[in-house]
Design a protein around this motif. Sequence first.
Motif, PDB file in Angstrom:
ATOM      1  N   ARG A 104      -6.713  -2.706  15.942  1.00  0.00           N
ATOM      2  CA  ARG A 104      -5.315  -3.163  15.906  1.00  0.00           C
ATOM      3  C   ARG A 104      -5.245  -4.601  15.401  1.00  0.00           C
ATOM      4  NH1 ARG A 104      -4.912   0.093  20.622  1.00  0.00           N
ATOM      5  NH2 ARG A 104      -5.278  -1.647  22.038  1.00  0.00           N
ATOM      6  N   ALA A 105      -6.212  -5.410  15.823  1.00  0.00           N
ATOM      7  CA  ALA A 105      -6.266  -6.784  15.322  1.00  0.00           C
ATOM      8  C   ALA A 105      -6.540  -6.795  13.820  1.00  0.00           C
ATOM      9  CB  ALA A 105      -7.348  -7.571  16.060  1.00  0.00           C
ATOM     10  N   LEU A 106      -7.391  -5.892  13.365  1.00  0.00           N
ATOM     11  CA  LEU A 106      -7.681  -5.780  11.942  1.00  0.00           C
ATOM     12  C   LEU A 106      -6.423  -5.471  11.144  1.00  0.00           C
ATOM     13  CD1 LEU A 106      -9.764  -5.315   9.528  1.00  0.00           C
ATOM     14  CD2 LEU A 106      -9.534  -2.901  10.145  1.00  0.00           C
ATOM     15  N   VAL A 107      -5.614  -4.529  11.631  1.00  0.00           N
ATOM     16  CA  VAL A 107      -4.369  -4.170  10.941  1.00  0.00           C
ATOM     17  C   VAL A 107      -3.455  -5.386  10.854  1.00  0.00           C
ATOM     18  CG1 VAL A 107      -2.272  -2.765  11.114  1.00  0.00           C
ATOM     19  CG2 VAL A 107      -4.522  -1.736  11.539  1.00  0.00           C
ATOM     20  N   TRP A 108      -3.363  -6.150  11.951  1.00  0.00           N
ATOM     21  CA  TRP A 108      -2.541  -7.372  11.937  1.00  0.00           C
ATOM     22  C   TRP A 108      -3.089  -8.359  10.910  1.00  0.00           C
ATOM     23  CZ3 TRP A 108      -2.246 -12.543  12.195  1.00  0.00           C
ATOM     24  CH2 TRP A 108      -1.022 -13.123  12.561  1.00  0.00           C
ATOM     25  N   ALA A 109      -4.410  -8.530  10.900  1.00  0.00           N
ATOM     26  CA  ALA A 109      -5.038  -9.477   9.981  1.00  0.00           C
ATOM     27  C   ALA A 109      -4.832  -9.059   8.527  1.00  0.00           C
ATOM     28  CB  ALA A 109      -6.533  -9.579  10.290  1.00  0.00           C
ATOM     29  N   ALA A 110      -4.942  -7.760   8.247  1.00  0.00           N
ATOM     30  CA  ALA A 110      -4.752  -7.276   6.874  1.00  0.00           C
ATOM     31  C   ALA A 110      -3.324  -7.531   6.413  1.00  0.00           C
ATOM     32  CB  ALA A 110      -5.088  -5.792   6.800  1.00  0.00           C
ATOM     33  N   HIS A 111      -2.366  -7.306   7.303  1.00  0.00           N
ATOM     34  CA  HIS A 111      -0.965  -7.566   6.957  1.00  0.00           C
ATOM     35  C   HIS A 111      -0.744  -9.046   6.694  1.00  0.00           C
ATOM     36  CE1 HIS A 111       3.330  -7.090   6.793  1.00  0.00           C
ATOM     37  NE2 HIS A 111       3.517  -7.883   7.836  1.00  0.00           N
ATOM     38  N   GLU A 112      -1.349  -9.891   7.506  1.00  0.00           N
ATOM     39  CA  GLU A 112      -1.231 -11.335   7.332  1.00  0.00           C
ATOM     40  C   GLU A 112      -1.830 -11.769   5.993  1.00  0.00           C
ATOM     41  OE1 GLU A 112      -0.524 -15.423   8.830  1.00  0.00           O
ATOM     42  OE2 GLU A 112       0.360 -13.429   9.090  1.00  0.00           O
TER      43      GLU A 112
ATOM     44  N   ALA B 132     -17.459  -0.330   7.532  1.00  0.00           N
ATOM     45  CA  ALA B 132     -16.915   0.560   6.502  1.00  0.00           C
ATOM     46  C   ALA B 132     -15.542   1.090   6.910  1.00  0.00           C
ATOM     47  CB  ALA B 132     -17.876   1.722   6.248  1.00  0.00           C
ATOM     48  N   GLU B 133     -15.416   1.479   8.192  1.00  0.00           N
ATOM     49  CA  GLU B 133     -14.126   1.974   8.677  1.00  0.00           C
ATOM     50  C   GLU B 133     -13.061   0.887   8.590  1.00  0.00           C
ATOM     51  OE1 GLU B 133     -12.185   4.059  12.675  1.00  0.00           O
ATOM     52  OE2 GLU B 133     -13.932   2.732  12.875  1.00  0.00           O
ATOM     53  N   ALA B 134     -13.414  -0.335   9.015  1.00  0.00           N
ATOM     54  CA  ALA B 134     -12.456  -1.434   8.985  1.00  0.00           C
ATOM     55  C   ALA B 134     -12.020  -1.743   7.555  1.00  0.00           C
ATOM     56  CB  ALA B 134     -13.077  -2.681   9.623  1.00  0.00           C
TER      57      ALA B 134
ATOM     58  N   ALA C  48      -8.116  -1.349   6.031  1.00  0.00           N
ATOM     59  CA  ALA C  48      -7.412  -2.473   5.412  1.00  0.00           C
ATOM     60  C   ALA C  48      -7.013  -2.153   3.976  1.00  0.00           C
ATOM     61  CB  ALA C  48      -8.291  -3.721   5.452  1.00  0.00           C
ATOM     62  N   GLN C  49      -7.910  -1.543   3.222  1.00  0.00           N
ATOM     63  CA  GLN C  49      -7.622  -1.273   1.816  1.00  0.00           C
ATOM     64  C   GLN C  49      -6.622  -0.138   1.635  1.00  0.00           C
ATOM     65  OE1 GLN C  49     -11.654  -0.831   0.265  1.00  0.00           O
ATOM     66  NE2 GLN C  49     -11.574  -2.924  -0.533  1.00  0.00           N
ATOM     67  N   GLU C  50      -6.637   0.832   2.543  1.00  0.00           N
ATOM     68  CA  GLU C  50      -5.636   1.902   2.457  1.00  0.00           C
ATOM     69  C   GLU C  50      -4.241   1.362   2.775  1.00  0.00           C
ATOM     70  OE1 GLU C  50      -6.921   5.041   5.010  1.00  0.00           O
ATOM     71  OE2 GLU C  50      -8.272   5.910   3.491  1.00  0.00           O
ATOM     72  N   ALA C  51      -4.154   0.432   3.712  1.00  0.00           N
ATOM     73  CA  ALA C  51      -2.855  -0.146   4.062  1.00  0.00           C
ATOM     74  C   ALA C  51      -2.348  -1.088   2.980  1.00  0.00           C
ATOM     75  CB  ALA C  51      -2.951  -0.874   5.400  1.00  0.00           C
ATOM     76  N   HIS C  52      -3.280  -1.794   2.315  1.00  0.00           N
ATOM     77  CA  HIS C  52      -2.904  -2.793   1.310  1.00  0.00           C
ATOM     78  C   HIS C  52      -3.856  -2.652   0.119  1.00  0.00           C
ATOM     79  CE1 HIS C  52      -0.304  -4.692   4.324  1.00  0.00           C
ATOM     80  NE2 HIS C  52      -1.320  -4.561   5.166  1.00  0.00           N
ATOM     81  N   PRO C  53      -3.574  -1.733  -0.799  1.00  0.00           N
ATOM     82  CA  PRO C  53      -4.501  -1.429  -1.904  1.00  0.00           C
ATOM     83  C   PRO C  53      -4.862  -2.631  -2.775  1.00  0.00           C
ATOM     84  CG  PRO C  53      -2.806   0.251  -1.729  1.00  0.00           C
ATOM     85  CD  PRO C  53      -2.400  -0.847  -0.802  1.00  0.00           C
ATOM     86  N   ASP C  54      -3.975  -3.609  -2.874  1.00  0.00           N
ATOM     87  CA  ASP C  54      -4.254  -4.772  -3.720  1.00  0.00           C
ATOM     88  C   ASP C  54      -4.993  -5.888  -2.986  1.00  0.00           C
ATOM     89  OD1 ASP C  54      -2.942  -3.530  -5.848  1.00  0.00           O
ATOM     90  OD2 ASP C  54      -0.987  -4.362  -5.258  1.00  0.00           O
ATOM     91  N   LEU C  55      -5.296  -5.665  -1.721  1.00  0.00           N
ATOM     92  CA  LEU C  55      -5.925  -6.708  -0.910  1.00  0.00           C
ATOM     93  C   LEU C  55      -7.413  -6.830  -1.225  1.00  0.00           C
ATOM     94  CD1 LEU C  55      -5.516  -8.740   1.444  1.00  0.00           C
ATOM     95  CD2 LEU C  55      -6.067  -6.871   3.017  1.00  0.00           C
ATOM     96  N   GLU C  56      -7.879  -8.052  -1.421  1.00  0.00           N
ATOM     97  CA  GLU C  56      -9.314  -8.306  -1.602  1.00  0.00           C
ATOM     98  C   GLU C  56      -9.975  -8.340  -0.227  1.00  0.00           C
ATOM     99  OE1 GLU C  56     -12.352 -11.920  -2.926  1.00  0.00           O
ATOM    100  OE2 GLU C  56     -10.243 -11.986  -3.560  1.00  0.00           O
ATOM    101  N   VAL C  57     -10.922  -7.431   0.010  1.00  0.00           N
ATOM    102  CA  VAL C  57     -11.578  -7.320   1.311  1.00  0.00           C
ATOM    103  C   VAL C  57     -13.086  -7.502   1.139  1.00  0.00           C
ATOM    104  CG1 VAL C  57     -11.962  -5.904   3.359  1.00  0.00           C
ATOM    105  CG2 VAL C  57      -9.817  -5.689   2.082  1.00  0.00           C
TER     106      VAL C  57
END
Length: 280
Positions: free
Chosen positions: A17-25, A65-67, A71-80
Amino acid sequence: MTDPIVAGVDGSGRSLRALVWAAHEAALRHCPLRVIHVLAPYHSYAMTDEGRETEASNWDQGVVAEATTIAQEAHPDLEVTSALPSGTPAAVLLAEAEHAHTVVLGAKGMGGFGSLLLGSVALQVVGHAVCPVVVVNHVTTGHDRIVVGADGSAHSQAALAYAFEQASLRGARLQAVHAWSHPGPHAYVSASQDAMAKEHRQALEEWLAPLREQHPDVEVMELVPDEPPVIALARASDRADLLVVGSRGLGGFHGLALGSVSHHLLQFSQCPLAVIRPRI
């Protein structure tokens, strides 16, 4: 290069859940997301030219890998990017904080992060990180409200600046809370309760004035309750998407890295909690 948002993950539901918040941020700020999973000390070791180093198990690799996938599925343009460093979780995360915009942690975890909410890892990271730290206990959305605590201290001013930035970034309203306590009916007080409340409201308006000018797009609500700060802020967090506080305020012992209000709100906040300290 833009400083990343660092997310600590350990495979627990809270850390995801923290990861999802961080990806959105990270997506909001158009900056990279860096996923960190600290290897537990009981893992096996492998010999390398540099000496002995911790070997990541299939489970550890799966956590990262899961994390990354989430993150990438929620935000495809995000550099992870990701890393599986060895060491103690607090030391690793504090080192990451040196080059991060924000460190984001779940309220409790398992494995390398232990009991994150009340344990030494959380207190060390929140109390000593040079960047903002967001602890995600309850995830709330849809309130379109950022709540920030204010008391006039340097840490509070840093929290106000961060909260205004967050409100502007998210198109949210900002509720500034300056809680104060009346001495009580048996104490000698030269001013009436109404007069004291007016003084505190004027002080809050003065603290907010320069930031209002910097962020004219942010709608600001002021709250000056006559009650302890922890109670006022915990109550306000129930209707917020993010609660922002300074790592310590005016009261208490200045040698402590974390003040009592921020310490208690790690337990009682009903939304993600951002703890801010002034950058030196």
